[in-house]
Scaffold this motif. Structure first.
Motif, PDB file in Angstrom:
ATOM      1  N   THR A  21       0.822  -1.210   0.000  1.00 16.11           N
ATOM      2  CA  THR A  21       0.000   0.000   0.000  1.00 16.11           C
ATOM      3  C   THR A  21       0.857   1.261   0.000  1.00 16.11           C
ATOM      4  O   THR A  21       0.644   2.162  -0.808  1.00 16.11           O
ATOM      5  CB  THR A  21      -0.956  -0.003   1.201  1.00 16.11           C
ATOM      6  OG1 THR A  21      -0.218  -0.185   2.423  1.00 16.11           O
ATOM      7  CG2 THR A  21      -1.966  -1.131   1.069  1.00 16.11           C
ATOM      8  N   ARG A  22       1.823   1.350   0.906  1.00 14.01           N
ATOM      9  CA  ARG A  22       2.649   2.559   0.931  1.00 14.01           C
ATOM     10  C   ARG A  22       3.568   2.619  -0.297  1.00 14.01           C
ATOM     11  O   ARG A  22       3.780   3.689  -0.871  1.00 14.01           O
ATOM     12  CB  ARG A  22       3.479   2.617   2.210  1.00 14.01           C
ATOM     13  CG  ARG A  22       4.298   3.913   2.297  1.00 14.01           C
ATOM     14  CD  ARG A  22       5.061   4.055   3.595  1.00 14.01           C
ATOM     15  NE  ARG A  22       5.833   5.285   3.578  1.00 14.01           N
ATOM     16  CZ  ARG A  22       5.399   6.479   3.983  1.00 14.01           C
ATOM     17  NH1 ARG A  22       4.168   6.604   4.445  1.00 14.01           N
ATOM     18  NH2 ARG A  22       6.171   7.549   3.917  1.00 14.01           N
ATOM     19  N   GLY A  23       4.110   1.459  -0.677  1.00 17.70           N
ATOM     20  CA  GLY A  23       5.042   1.447  -1.796  1.00 17.70           C
ATOM     21  C   GLY A  23       4.383   1.354  -3.155  1.00 17.70           C
ATOM     22  O   GLY A  23       5.061   1.517  -4.176  1.00 17.70           O
ATOM     23  N   ASP A  24       3.073   1.065  -3.201  1.00 16.47           N
ATOM     24  CA  ASP A  24       2.346   0.897  -4.448  1.00 16.47           C
ATOM     25  C   ASP A  24       3.033  -0.152  -5.334  1.00 16.47           C
ATOM     26  O   ASP A  24       3.330   0.069  -6.501  1.00 16.47           O
ATOM     27  CB  ASP A  24       2.208   2.222  -5.199  1.00 16.47           C
ATOM     28  CG  ASP A  24       1.132   2.150  -6.294  1.00 16.47           C
ATOM     29  OD1 ASP A  24       0.138   1.440  -6.099  1.00 16.47           O
ATOM     30  OD2 ASP A  24       1.324   2.796  -7.344  1.00 16.47           O
ATOM     31  N   VAL A  25       3.282  -1.316  -4.729  1.00 19.19           N
ATOM     32  CA  VAL A  25       3.897  -2.436  -5.438  1.00 19.19           C
ATOM     33  C   VAL A  25       3.056  -3.690  -5.191  1.00 19.19           C
ATOM     34  O   VAL A  25       2.252  -3.746  -4.254  1.00 19.19           O
ATOM     35  CB  VAL A  25       5.350  -2.691  -4.981  1.00 19.19           C
ATOM     36  CG1 VAL A  25       6.218  -1.477  -5.269  1.00 19.19           C
ATOM     37  CG2 VAL A  25       5.414  -3.046  -3.497  1.00 19.19           C
ATOM     38  N   VAL A  26       3.254  -4.684  -6.026  1.00 19.18           N
ATOM     39  CA  VAL A  26       2.654  -5.995  -5.819  1.00 19.18           C
ATOM     40  C   VAL A  26       3.686  -6.871  -5.117  1.00 19.18           C
ATOM     41  O   VAL A  26       4.834  -6.992  -5.580  1.00 19.18           O
ATOM     42  CB  VAL A  26       2.225  -6.630  -7.150  1.00 19.18           C
ATOM     43  CG1 VAL A  26       1.679  -8.041  -6.931  1.00 19.18           C
ATOM     44  CG2 VAL A  26       1.176  -5.761  -7.831  1.00 19.18           C
ATOM     45  N   VAL A  27       3.317  -7.460  -3.988  1.00 18.37           N
ATOM     46  CA  VAL A  27       4.228  -8.274  -3.189  1.00 18.37           C
ATOM     47  C   VAL A  27       3.839  -9.743  -3.340  1.00 18.37           C
ATOM     48  O   VAL A  27       2.672 -10.111  -3.153  1.00 18.37           O
ATOM     49  CB  VAL A  27       4.195  -7.862  -1.704  1.00 18.37           C
ATOM     50  CG1 VAL A  27       5.125  -8.756  -0.875  1.00 18.37           C
ATOM     51  CG2 VAL A  27       4.581  -6.394  -1.553  1.00 18.37           C
ATOM     52  N   VAL A  28       4.820 -10.575  -3.661  1.00 18.72           N
ATOM     53  CA  VAL A  28       4.610 -12.018  -3.789  1.00 18.72           C
ATOM     54  C   VAL A  28       5.539 -12.721  -2.803  1.00 18.72           C
ATOM     55  O   VAL A  28       6.753 -12.487  -2.826  1.00 18.72           O
ATOM     56  CB  VAL A  28       4.913 -12.509  -5.220  1.00 18.72           C
ATOM     57  CG1 VAL A  28       4.701 -14.025  -5.324  1.00 18.72           C
ATOM     58  CG2 VAL A  28       4.060 -11.767  -6.234  1.00 18.72           C
ATOM     59  N   THR A  29       4.986 -13.543  -1.910  1.00 15.88           N
ATOM     60  CA  THR A  29       5.799 -14.323  -0.980  1.00 15.88           C
ATOM     61  C   THR A  29       5.678 -15.797  -1.354  1.00 15.88           C
ATOM     62  O   THR A  29       4.609 -16.266  -1.753  1.00 15.88           O
ATOM     63  CB  THR A  29       5.384 -14.104   0.476  1.00 15.88           C
ATOM     64  OG1 THR A  29       4.044 -14.576   0.680  1.00 15.88           O
ATOM     65  CG2 THR A  29       5.465 -12.630   0.842  1.00 15.88           C
ATOM     66  N   VAL A  30       6.770 -16.541  -1.204  1.00 18.25           N
ATOM     67  CA  VAL A  30       6.895 -17.859  -1.828  1.00 18.25           C
ATOM     68  C   VAL A  30       7.259 -18.930  -0.803  1.00 18.25           C
ATOM     69  O   VAL A  30       8.130 -18.718   0.056  1.00 18.25           O
ATOM     70  CB  VAL A  30       7.997 -17.815  -2.924  1.00 18.25           C
ATOM     71  CG1 VAL A  30       8.168 -19.174  -3.585  1.00 18.25           C
ATOM     72  CG2 VAL A  30       7.668 -16.745  -3.963  1.00 18.25           C
TER      73      VAL A  30
END
Length: 519
Positions: free
Chosen positions: A151-160
């Motif tokens: 939200t703050r970084g305006d990125v999509v986060v993927v954890t694996v």
């Protein structure tokens, strides 16, 4: 004594891992049209939250079970209907620790996607793929709630999730993928990102691969793996220097394939398969819990393999790595957690015990005496001195060396996390103040175990600044922006609450000239 202290350190890691194993009560799941996404394998139904969406437990590869135990990852089978993606899937098999009660579920090759909510952006967002730590033996992607980064970084986060322990790194002759199944899983997850992430608002042409500890070492390995060519565009390495020495403790980097095969033969013998006509078939019939009980505490990927032709340290020294910008760093007091565990296990660090303890961890001719002279212990409270030895030898100085090799070819941004009052990762009372130990930067980027962060106002400001740096690096390969102190590529940026400043003294403070001469 060396074996005893190594066991103590392994137990300490398990204790630290429990700091984020607990999961808070679940919030009500909200679904709407924006939480249903079509992938090539089928529809997934995620959950809507306040300002972001999550899609959890998405399979990126087929379950590595039965004859596929110790096989290279294959594409997940398609499904019909809408797959429930509102809760995490099982962690990969591991002993109890970060995952409460451990796991024996081999159907674990899943990932989690967190993306900002609301209307889709005008252009796809940068993607940050996170590889968890845990010594290649424990951990799960679902332990890392990335909604603040998203939200703050305006990125999509993927954890694996990726295969761990003997299931991830067993090596045998004539076994494709031998020694590197966990790394192959990571690459399969990156290929999934390239194929699917656009449906979640992410840019498959702007992917940052990031990780901490064993996750950081994994990024190092992927930097030098020919099979990872084109799978990521930037790299973030936290507390996982690519050029650590295998002769020093606490550094799970990589091992020769011959060593990995010998360990695999030992495992087969311990579970009763050593003399079987078909050893691999026998091993595939062994129950997971028995494999976990028999595997070594430490696990590392193997090199001299198709996936990892060279030791990553040697490859980077020779300039054989993917030309992507790198953000890399360590914590100021990396070794204090291990030193505290040793003291609490009944091995006080005093002037009388110091030489014996150093010799147990550095059992090479002449090294122990030189280390004891460089780091003298003058009181009965010498734990922080031993912590400094561990941190300098295994993290700070190898990171400086890695940076010096990388910067000859790619842009490098280097940091040192230095909040001496970082929130503790365990409820246990340490025998001395830990400062900023291994993994202490993680709560500034993630909510661990889904729990809100317990930070002061100044620490929240630091967390916001770190997220800004990490996200801008993921977006443009330059962490600098108008709202943050300038980060120069010529210095190490020290990250502390209300004190984010460049420093040119990191190498001298960590005795790096000494460790360079020690070899």
């Amino acid at each position: 004594m060396h074996r005893l202290l190594t066991t103590v350190c392994g137990a300490l890691l398990a204790v630290l891992a429990t700091a984020w194993s607990a999961v808070p009560p679940e919030e009500p799941v909200r679904q709407d049209a924006a939480t249903t996404v079509r992938t090539h394998a089928g529809l997934v139904g995620g959950a809507a939250h306040d300002g972001y969406r999550t899609f959890e437990g998405i399979p990126y590869a087929a379950p590595p079970v039965g004859r596929m135990r110790w096989a290279l990852p294959r594409r997940a089978a398609p499904w019909s209907g809408v797959r429930d993606a509102t809760r995490p899937a099982s962690a990969c098999p591991q002993p109890a620790g970060e995952v409460s009660g451990g796991s024996t579920d081999e159907d674990c090759l899943h990932l989690n996607v967190t993306t900002p909510g609301g209307a889709g952006p005008a252009r796809p967002r940068p993607v940050l793929v996170w590889l968890h730590g845990g010594g290649f033996t424990t951990g799960a992607g679902s332990s890392y709630d990335g909604h603040r980064l998203a939200t703050r970084g305006d990125v999509v986060v993927v954890t694996v999730n990726y295969r761990l322990g003997a299931l991830g790194f067993l090596a045998r002759s004539r076994l494709p993928g031998s020694g590197d199944f966990g790394l192959a899983d990571q690459q399969a997850a990156l290929r999934w990102v390239h194929a699917e992430i656009r449906a979640f608002g992410g840019d498959p042409h702007n992917v940052t691969l990031a990780g901490e500890s064993a996750g950081g070492y994994s990024v190092c390995a992927q930097l030098t793996s020919p099979a990872a060519t084109g799978l990521f565009d930037r790299a973030i390495i936290e507390s996982g220097p690519c050029t650590g020495s295998r002769d020093r403790p606490f550094a799970p980097s990589s091992i020769p394939l011959s060593t990995a095969r010998a360990a695999g033969a030992d495992l087969a013998a311990r579970v009763g398969c050593g003399s079987a006509l078909n050893v691999l078939a026998c091993l595939r019939r062994v129950h997971v819990s028995r494999l976990l009980a028999a595997q070594d505490t430490d696990q590392q990927p193997a090199y001299s393999t198709p996936l990892l032709p060279s030791d990553p340290a040697a490859a980077i020294a020779a300039g054989r790595f993917h030309r992507v910008p790198v953000l890399i760093g360590v914590n100021h007091d990396e070794g204090n957690g291990w030193a505290a565990g040793i003291v609490q296990a009944g091995h006080p660090v005093t002037p009388g015990t110091w030489s014996e303890i150093v010799a147990a961890f550095f059992p090479f001719p002449g090294q122990a005496k030189r280390i004891a002279r460089e780091y003298p212990v003058h009181s009965t409270d010498g734990g922080p001195v031993f912590g400094a030895v561990i941190g300098d030898a295994d993290f700070a100085c190898p990171t400086a060396h890695t940076s010096s090799l990388l910067v000859a070819h790619v842009p490098v941004w280097r940091y040192e996390f230095a909040d001496e009052h970082a929130p503790p990762l365990t409820s246990a009372t340490p025998p001395f103040p830990l400062g900023a130990p291994h993994a202490s930067e993680l709560p500034y980027l993630f909510d661990l175990g889904g729990r809100p962060r317990n930070l002061t106002a100044a620490q929240h400001r630091l967390a916001d600044t770190m997220i800004d740096y990490w996200a801008r690096f993921a977006r443009t390969a330059d962490p600098n922006g108008p709202s943050s102190p300038h980060w120069s590529r010529q210095t190490v940026l020290s990250l502390a609450p209300d004190h984010i400043v460049p420093t040119r003294t990191a190498q001298s403070r960590h005795h790096c000239a000494f460790w360079d001469t020690l070899g």
